[in-house]
Design a protein around this motif. Structure first.
Motif, PDB file in Angstrom:
ATOM      1  N   TRP A  93     -22.605  24.893 -18.096  1.00 46.57           N
ATOM      2  CA  TRP A  93     -22.565  26.637 -18.886  1.00 46.57           C
ATOM      3  C   TRP A  93     -21.310  26.590 -18.287  1.00 46.57           C
ATOM      4  CZ3 TRP A  93     -27.666  28.155 -21.539  1.00 46.57           C
ATOM      5  CH2 TRP A  93     -28.271  27.260 -21.504  1.00 46.57           C
ATOM      6  N   GLY A  94     -21.038  27.953 -19.721  1.00 47.52           N
ATOM      7  CA  GLY A  94     -19.437  29.398 -19.497  1.00 47.52           C
ATOM      8  C   GLY A  94     -19.862  30.393 -18.588  1.00 47.52           C
ATOM      9  N   MET A  95     -19.306  31.029 -18.234  1.00 44.15           N
ATOM     10  CA  MET A  95     -18.958  31.970 -17.899  1.00 44.15           C
ATOM     11  C   MET A  95     -18.067  32.220 -17.831  1.00 44.15           C
ATOM     12  SD  MET A  95     -22.542  32.491 -15.339  1.00 44.15           S
ATOM     13  CE  MET A  95     -22.363  34.600 -15.828  1.00 44.15           C
ATOM     14  N   ALA A  96     -17.455  33.685 -18.863  1.00 48.46           N
ATOM     15  CA  ALA A  96     -16.255  33.984 -18.605  1.00 48.46           C
ATOM     16  C   ALA A  96     -15.625  35.202 -17.458  1.00 48.46           C
ATOM     17  CB  ALA A  96     -15.520  35.136 -19.769  1.00 48.46           C
ATOM     18  N   MET A  97     -15.304  34.895 -16.025  1.00 46.41           N
ATOM     19  CA  MET A  97     -14.821  35.890 -15.243  1.00 46.41           C
ATOM     20  C   MET A  97     -13.839  36.423 -15.304  1.00 46.41           C
ATOM     21  SD  MET A  97     -14.478  35.128 -11.045  1.00 46.41           S
ATOM     22  CE  MET A  97     -12.333  34.365 -11.183  1.00 46.41           C
ATOM     23  N   THR A  98     -14.344  37.681 -15.373  1.00 42.24           N
ATOM     24  CA  THR A  98     -12.999  38.712 -15.395  1.00 42.24           C
ATOM     25  C   THR A  98     -12.640  39.890 -14.011  1.00 42.24           C
ATOM     26  OG1 THR A  98     -14.441  40.219 -16.448  1.00 42.24           O
ATOM     27  CG2 THR A  98     -13.398  38.891 -17.804  1.00 42.24           C
ATOM     28  N   THR A 451     -16.620  18.032 -32.596  1.00 45.45           N
ATOM     29  CA  THR A 451     -17.892  19.326 -32.203  1.00 45.45           C
ATOM     30  C   THR A 451     -17.487  19.732 -31.335  1.00 45.45           C
ATOM     31  OG1 THR A 451     -18.395  17.001 -30.198  1.00 45.45           O
ATOM     32  CG2 THR A 451     -19.138  16.680 -32.345  1.00 45.45           C
ATOM     33  N   PHE A 452     -17.955  20.609 -31.223  1.00 43.16           N
ATOM     34  CA  PHE A 452     -17.508  22.110 -30.076  1.00 43.16           C
ATOM     35  C   PHE A 452     -18.964  22.290 -29.951  1.00 43.16           C
ATOM     36  CE2 PHE A 452     -16.916  23.477 -34.315  1.00 43.16           C
ATOM     37  CZ  PHE A 452     -17.475  25.063 -34.552  1.00 43.16           C
ATOM     38  N   ARG A 453     -19.235  22.745 -29.223  1.00 46.30           N
ATOM     39  CA  ARG A 453     -20.700  24.609 -28.460  1.00 46.30           C
ATOM     40  C   ARG A 453     -19.199  25.607 -28.357  1.00 46.30           C
ATOM     41  NH1 ARG A 453     -23.127  23.002 -22.775  1.00 46.30           N
ATOM     42  NH2 ARG A 453     -24.318  25.003 -22.661  1.00 46.30           N
ATOM     43  N   VAL A 454     -20.226  26.429 -28.999  1.00 44.67           N
ATOM     44  CA  VAL A 454     -19.843  27.703 -29.304  1.00 44.67           C
ATOM     45  C   VAL A 454     -21.493  28.915 -27.787  1.00 44.67           C
ATOM     46  CG1 VAL A 454     -20.187  29.689 -30.751  1.00 44.67           C
ATOM     47  CG2 VAL A 454     -19.572  28.095 -31.365  1.00 44.67           C
ATOM     48  N   GLN A 455     -21.394  28.927 -27.395  1.00 48.43           N
ATOM     49  CA  GLN A 455     -22.151  29.755 -26.222  1.00 48.43           C
ATOM     50  C   GLN A 455     -22.009  31.599 -26.014  1.00 48.43           C
ATOM     51  OE1 GLN A 455     -22.447  28.042 -22.574  1.00 48.43           O
ATOM     52  NE2 GLN A 455     -22.946  29.933 -21.479  1.00 48.43           N
ATOM     53  N   PRO A 456     -22.266  31.987 -26.801  1.00 48.66           N
ATOM     54  CA  PRO A 456     -21.574  33.697 -26.786  1.00 48.66           C
ATOM     55  C   PRO A 456     -23.035  34.150 -25.200  1.00 48.66           C
ATOM     56  CG  PRO A 456     -23.415  32.277 -28.992  1.00 48.66           C
ATOM     57  CD  PRO A 456     -23.501  31.890 -28.149  1.00 48.66           C
ATOM     58  N   SER A 457     -21.843  34.919 -25.213  1.00 49.27           N
ATOM     59  CA  SER A 457     -22.105  35.891 -24.127  1.00 49.27           C
ATOM     60  C   SER A 457     -22.103  37.277 -23.918  1.00 49.27           C
ATOM     61  CB  SER A 457     -21.015  35.368 -22.897  1.00 49.27           C
ATOM     62  OG  SER A 457     -19.735  35.540 -23.012  1.00 49.27           O
ATOM     63  N   GLY A 458     -22.705  37.966 -23.364  1.00 47.13           N
ATOM     64  CA  GLY A 458     -22.617  39.286 -23.019  1.00 47.13           C
ATOM     65  C   GLY A 458     -23.749  39.993 -24.337  1.00 47.13           C
ATOM     66  N   ASP A 459     -23.912  41.297 -23.890  1.00 48.47           N
ATOM     67  CA  ASP A 459     -26.260  41.795 -24.131  1.00 48.47           C
ATOM     68  C   ASP A 459     -25.991  41.940 -26.000  1.00 48.47           C
ATOM     69  OD1 ASP A 459     -26.477  42.320 -20.947  1.00 48.47           O
ATOM     70  OD2 ASP A 459     -25.664  44.237 -21.775  1.00 48.47           O
ATOM     71  N   ARG A 460     -24.774  42.204 -26.429  1.00 55.22           N
ATOM     72  CA  ARG A 460     -25.286  42.130 -27.425  1.00 55.22           C
ATOM     73  C   ARG A 460     -26.103  40.714 -27.916  1.00 55.22           C
ATOM     74  NH1 ARG A 460     -19.466  41.535 -27.013  1.00 55.22           N
ATOM     75  NH2 ARG A 460     -18.925  40.405 -27.950  1.00 55.22           N
ATOM     76  N   TYR A 461     -25.698  39.733 -27.578  1.00 60.81           N
ATOM     77  CA  TYR A 461     -26.169  38.450 -27.961  1.00 60.81           C
ATOM     78  C   TYR A 461     -27.731  37.619 -27.784  1.00 60.81           C
ATOM     79  CZ  TYR A 461     -21.903  37.679 -29.620  1.00 60.81           C
ATOM     80  OH  TYR A 461     -20.632  37.651 -30.036  1.00 60.81           O
ATOM     81  N   LYS A 462     -27.952  38.341 -26.488  1.00 64.59           N
ATOM     82  CA  LYS A 462     -29.113  38.676 -25.625  1.00 64.59           C
ATOM     83  C   LYS A 462     -29.867  38.401 -26.913  1.00 64.59           C
ATOM     84  CE  LYS A 462     -28.335  39.979 -21.240  1.00 64.59           C
ATOM     85  NZ  LYS A 462     -28.352  40.610 -20.092  1.00 64.59           N
ATOM     86  N   THR A 463     -30.783  38.704 -27.715  1.00 63.56           N
ATOM     87  CA  THR A 463     -31.659  38.852 -28.517  1.00 63.56           C
ATOM     88  C   THR A 463     -31.715  37.828 -30.154  1.00 63.56           C
ATOM     89  OG1 THR A 463     -30.877  40.780 -30.500  1.00 63.56           O
ATOM     90  CG2 THR A 463     -32.073  41.426 -28.036  1.00 63.56           C
ATOM     91  N   ALA A 464     -30.653  37.618 -29.814  1.00 61.20           N
ATOM     92  CA  ALA A 464     -30.384  36.527 -31.133  1.00 61.20           C
ATOM     93  C   ALA A 464     -31.585  34.939 -31.018  1.00 61.20           C
ATOM     94  CB  ALA A 464     -28.864  35.714 -31.127  1.00 61.20           C
TER      95      ALA A 464
END
Length: 466
Positions: A93-98, A451-464
């Motif tokens: 899993w990928g997570m963006a740290m800011t 091939t690539f992997r798209v892993q949206p992050s953030g609250d706006r994607y939680k209902t996708a």
């Protein structure tokens, strides 16, 4: 001991007086022993060294292509009595740290709260996850890898209790893992709790690997037999297809971790073993040629009262001293080879950080050098100390010594050529196998396909997903 020390001093002086011979023989052995040291370090670090967990021989997993779901984990915990504890690991899993220097994407592993307990590992700082943190809304805690802690937080122990921003959400740092910690060859920057929610839509989604510990006194065969009766019930309870568990096998965790590289490493170790044998045969031939030229010297020593056993012992000490010198240079080459291996092997190579030139490797190389010195020094020692010593004093090599030396040199040359031929054939077969594996027809034209992997992050994607 005094005689042995005298033999060692004489051997060193004798080798120093012939720098050309010593240099060639030393470098020949160094190349063979150096290659052996590097590859054996990899074999020991990856295959032979026990996993750094408590009682690692009792840890098991399913075969590599079998993922499990949260629903299966809960069923196994309740119905598989031979498994003392079972946990899940979901890597990748990928997570963006800011907010901590430059924003970065972290490789994250989601794990059930009991994974570290199953492995018998404690964080070096802070604490482990607790079961409540695997429930929805409570999973916003994280444990850092040692590398991330050192690189991005300056090894600051006060990081425990600090909040960091991951995918726009605040996570509380509760621990730091020991250096080099990884499970199933999956190193991660960050570890977070795996949410186990029976009401979630993904509860039956197989996205994790099983890590389990056998109960004390239970063998893996007994556990396999029990699982053979548990799988049909689990398939029925979870409404899975009839063939859902047809090819599932319980295997030791170490086999599951290193199985993908075991064959390649053993083939490489066998190859460098051939190289060491060829190097030893070459040095043995050099020693034999040198011994043929020392007949007069040995005859003089015999005439002065040295017994044949003393002459043989002194020549063996000389060959072993030469071999140990080659081993010393070879270990320096092996250390460089280890650094090259760690830099060039794929990053997903299991237990890559465990490859090192440790005391066991040093002991094995030293023992190998002594063995080479004795085995390949015996024939020259016996031939040089036998035959017509009186003829050698008069300047003649002696028919018996000459014939014996030629026969032994011929035998060594034949053995050397045979070993080289076997090595070349083995290397050719290995290259052909690697070529075949890398050119398997996938059933479609792969040219230009990415091939690539798209892993949206953030609250706006939680209902996708819904």
């Amino acid at each position: 001991m005094s005689m042995f020390a005298a033999d060692v001093r004489f051997a060193v002086r004798s080798l120093v007086r012939r720098p050309g011979f010593t240099l060639v023989a030393t470098l020949t052995l160094a190349l063979g022993i150096g290659a052996n040291a590097a590859i054996f370090s990899a074999v020991r670090g990856i295959l032979l060294r026990p996993l750094p967990f408590r009682s690692p021989e009792r840890l098991v997993s399913f075969n590599a292509d079998r993922f499990i779901s949260n629903a299966e984990l809960l069923f196994l915990r309740e119905h598989a009595g031979t498994l003392g504890a079972a946990a899940e690991l979901s890597p990748g899993w990928g997570m963006a740290m800011t907010g901590v220097g430059e924003a970065t994407q972290l490789a994250t592993a989601r794990v059930s709260s009991n994974l570290l307990d199953v492995l018998g590992v404690r964080p070096m700082l802070g604490r482990n996850f607790i079961e409540a943190e695997s429930t929805p809304g409570r999973e916003t805690v994280a444990i850092l890898s040692h590398a991330l802690w050192a690189e991005r937080f300056g090894s600051d122990p006060s990081v425990i209790g600090r909040n960091i921003t991951l995918d726009g959400t605040a996570y509380n740092v509760i621990g730091v893992l020991p250096a080099g910690f990884e499970v199933l060859g999956q190193p991660a920057d960050l570890w977070t709790p795996l949410v186990i929610d029976p009401t979630a839509w993904f509860h039956k989604g197989a996205t994790s690997w099983l890590v389990a510990r056998l109960r004390d006194g239970v063998t893996i065969e007994q556990s396999r037999a029990e699982l053979a009766t548990v799988f049909p019930r689990m398939r029925e309870a979870l409404d899975y297809p009839p063939d859902a568990y047809r090819d599932v096998s319980l295997i030791p965790l170490r086999d599951r971790t290193v199985g993908s590289v075991r064959t390649a490493l053993l083939v490489l170790l066998a190859a460098v073993g051939f190289i060491v044998l060829i190097a030893g045969a070459n040095v043995g031939n050099l020693l034999l040629m040198r011994a043929s030229g020392r007949r007069r010297e040995i005859a003089v020593r015999t005439a002065l009262g040295a017994s044949r056993s003393q002459v043989i012992a002194q020549m063996l000490v000389e060959s072993v001293t030469l071999a140990l010198g080659g081993a010393a240079v070879g270990l320096a080459l092996g250390a460089a080879g280890v650094r090259v291996l760690r830099a060039t092997l794929p990053a997903d190579t299991p237990r890559l950080a465990s490859i090192s030139l440790d005391t066991t490797v040093l002991a094995v190389c030293a023992g190998l050098a002594i063995l080479i010195g004795v085995v390949f020094g015996l024939a020259p020692a016996f031939l040089a100390s036998g035959g017509d010593m009186h003829g050698a004093l008069r300047g003649s090599r002696g028919v018996a010594g000459r014939a014996g030396g030629e026969r032994t040199r011929g035998t060594l040359v034949v053995a050397e050529v045979a070993l080289t031929l076997v090595l070349v054939i083995g290397a050719g077969l290995m290259m052909r196998t690697l070529w075949s594996l890398s050119h398997v027809n996938p059933g479609f034209r792969p040219d230009g396909v990415l091939t690539f992997r798209v892993q949206p992050s953030g609250d706006r994607y939680k209902t996708a997903a819904a």
